[in-house]
Enzyme design. Structure first.
Site, PDB file in Angstrom:
ATOM      1  CG  ASP A 250      45.533 -47.609 -51.197  1.00 32.41           C
ATOM      2  OD1 ASP A 250      44.599 -47.235 -50.455  1.00 32.41           O
ATOM      3  OD2 ASP A 250      45.873 -48.803 -51.310  1.00 32.41           O
TER       4      ASP A 250
ATOM      5  CG  ASP B  51      44.234 -50.020 -45.179  1.00 32.39           C
ATOM      6  OD1 ASP B  51      43.299 -49.198 -45.061  1.00 32.39           O
ATOM      7  OD2 ASP B  51      45.023 -50.277 -44.258  1.00 32.39           O
TER       8      ASP B  51
HETATM    9  C1  XBP Z   1      40.974 -50.042 -47.504  1.00 26.72           C
HETATM   10  C2  XBP Z   1      39.612 -50.035 -46.958  1.00 26.72           C
HETATM   11  C3  XBP Z   1      39.405 -49.687 -45.513  1.00 26.72           C
HETATM   12  C4  XBP Z   1      40.031 -50.760 -44.629  1.00 26.72           C
HETATM   13  C5  XBP Z   1      39.430 -50.755 -43.244  1.00 26.72           C
HETATM   14  O1  XBP Z   1      41.347 -48.695 -47.640  1.00 26.72           O
HETATM   15  O2  XBP Z   1      38.666 -50.275 -47.702  1.00 26.72           O
HETATM   16  O3  XBP Z   1      38.013 -49.643 -45.295  1.00 26.72           O
HETATM   17  O4  XBP Z   1      39.735 -52.041 -45.175  1.00 26.72           O
HETATM   18  O5  XBP Z   1      39.617 -49.488 -42.661  1.00 26.72           O
HETATM   19  P1  XBP Z   1      42.471 -48.219 -48.736  1.00 26.72           P
HETATM   20  P2  XBP Z   1      38.379 -48.777 -41.898  1.00 26.72           P
HETATM   21  O6  XBP Z   1      42.910 -49.427 -49.553  1.00 26.72           O
HETATM   22  O7  XBP Z   1      41.767 -47.179 -49.579  1.00 26.72           O
HETATM   23  O8  XBP Z   1      43.598 -47.660 -47.909  1.00 26.72           O
HETATM   24  O9  XBP Z   1      37.733 -49.820 -41.035  1.00 26.72           O
HETATM   25  O10 XBP Z   1      38.999 -47.650 -41.107  1.00 26.72           O
HETATM   26  O11 XBP Z   1      37.486 -48.311 -43.023  1.00 26.72           O
HETATM   27 MG    MG Z   2      44.243 -50.261 -50.798  1.00 25.76          MG
END
Ligand code: XBP
Ligand code: MG
Length: 263
Positions: free
Chosen positions: A15, A17
């Protein structure tokens, strides 16, 4: 001829973020707020606390729509979909600026484990809800300028119809790797991410963030504070790692899959 042991570790699926880097509080949240200012919505500001609630909605566009439909009902837009699209375009630009400024560091152990995997020809993939250009910018800025070549699959954002907690993005990565889930190990930070990976059948390790530390991680192999470094051992919050594991290295991952297979 490669011997495809049904229990051997073939790939790590990360993953982004919260897992590769702690991007939400000082990255995405700040970018959303800059977009509100740029769009003339000066009275809209997502605090650290409010953003914690909004993170229950995955996907930035979905999060924006949810916010305006539930917390700003009195604010009328002629075309909410167009407003969301424009706000998200602005936000993505600001987020990339923040990442390129170098202010978002990779979490402990991430670069080390990725480099160990590369050295051992263990395949690498990404499975994230965030927008693809956010991922490529983070990998090039914070990991290595050539890092895009290190990942066979970068599954991101709108590539799939349903975002996490649906399994779609991890299934997309598995399909492109042509691997069984039992030959992979997933790394996540959130309850939604864990649900997505487990529904896709992939054994999963969790490294929590301040935003996700109190979420439900039932089914994870283990919940850690981070992947650890030789001089900075990881702390096990739930579950267990193989004996004598003070950080998550490649042999840890291989032992985890073997123990899962032996169950
Ligand atoms: C985390 C999310 C993303 C980010 C914002 O993604 O939910 O939506 O918060 O990015 P992950 P965007 O943990 O799956 O990496 O604004 O580009 O959606
Ligand atoms: Mg994440």
């Amino acid at each position: 001829m490669s011997f495809n042991n049904s229990h051997s570790l073939q790939a790590l699926i990360f993953d982004v973020d919260g897992t590769l880097a702690d991007t939400e509080r000082d990255g995405h949240r700040v970018a959303f707020n800059r977009a509100f200012q740029a769009a003339g919505l000066e009275d809209v500001e997502w605090s650290i606390e409010l953003y914690s609630q909004l993170l229950s909605v995955t996907g930035g566009k979905e999060r924006l729509r949810h916010y305006f439909q539930t917390m700003e009902r009195e604010r009328k837009f002629s075309d909410l979909d167009q407003t969301v699209k424009e706000l998200h375009r602005l936000k993505t630009g600001y987020y990339k600026e923040i990442v390129m400024s170098g202010s978002i560091a990779l979490r402990p152990g991430v670069k080390r484990l990725i480099e160990e995997a590369r050295a051992a020809q263990v395949r690498l993939a990404i499975a994230t809800t965030t927008t693809l250009e956010n991922v490529t910018t983070l990998l090039k800025s914070s990991l290595d300028p050539s890092a895009l070549d290190w990942f066979e699959v970068i599954a991101a954002g709108d590539m799939v119809p349903k975002k996490k907690p649906a399994p779609d993005i991890f299934e997309y990565a598995l399909n492109h790797l042509s691997l069984e889930p039992s030959n992979c190990l997933a790394f996540e930070d959130s309850g939604h991410g864990l649900t997505s990976a487990l529904t896709a059948g992939i054994p999963t390790l969790i490294t929590v963030t301040d935003y996700t530390q109190n979420q439900n991680f039932t089914g994870a192999i283990a919940v850690l504070n981070n992947l650890g470094e030789p001089q900075q051992p990881c702390r096990i919050i739930q579950g267990q790692l193989p004996p004598n594991s003070s950080s998550v290295c490649l042999s840890t991952c291989e032992q985890i899959l073997s123990s899962v297979a032996a169950r």
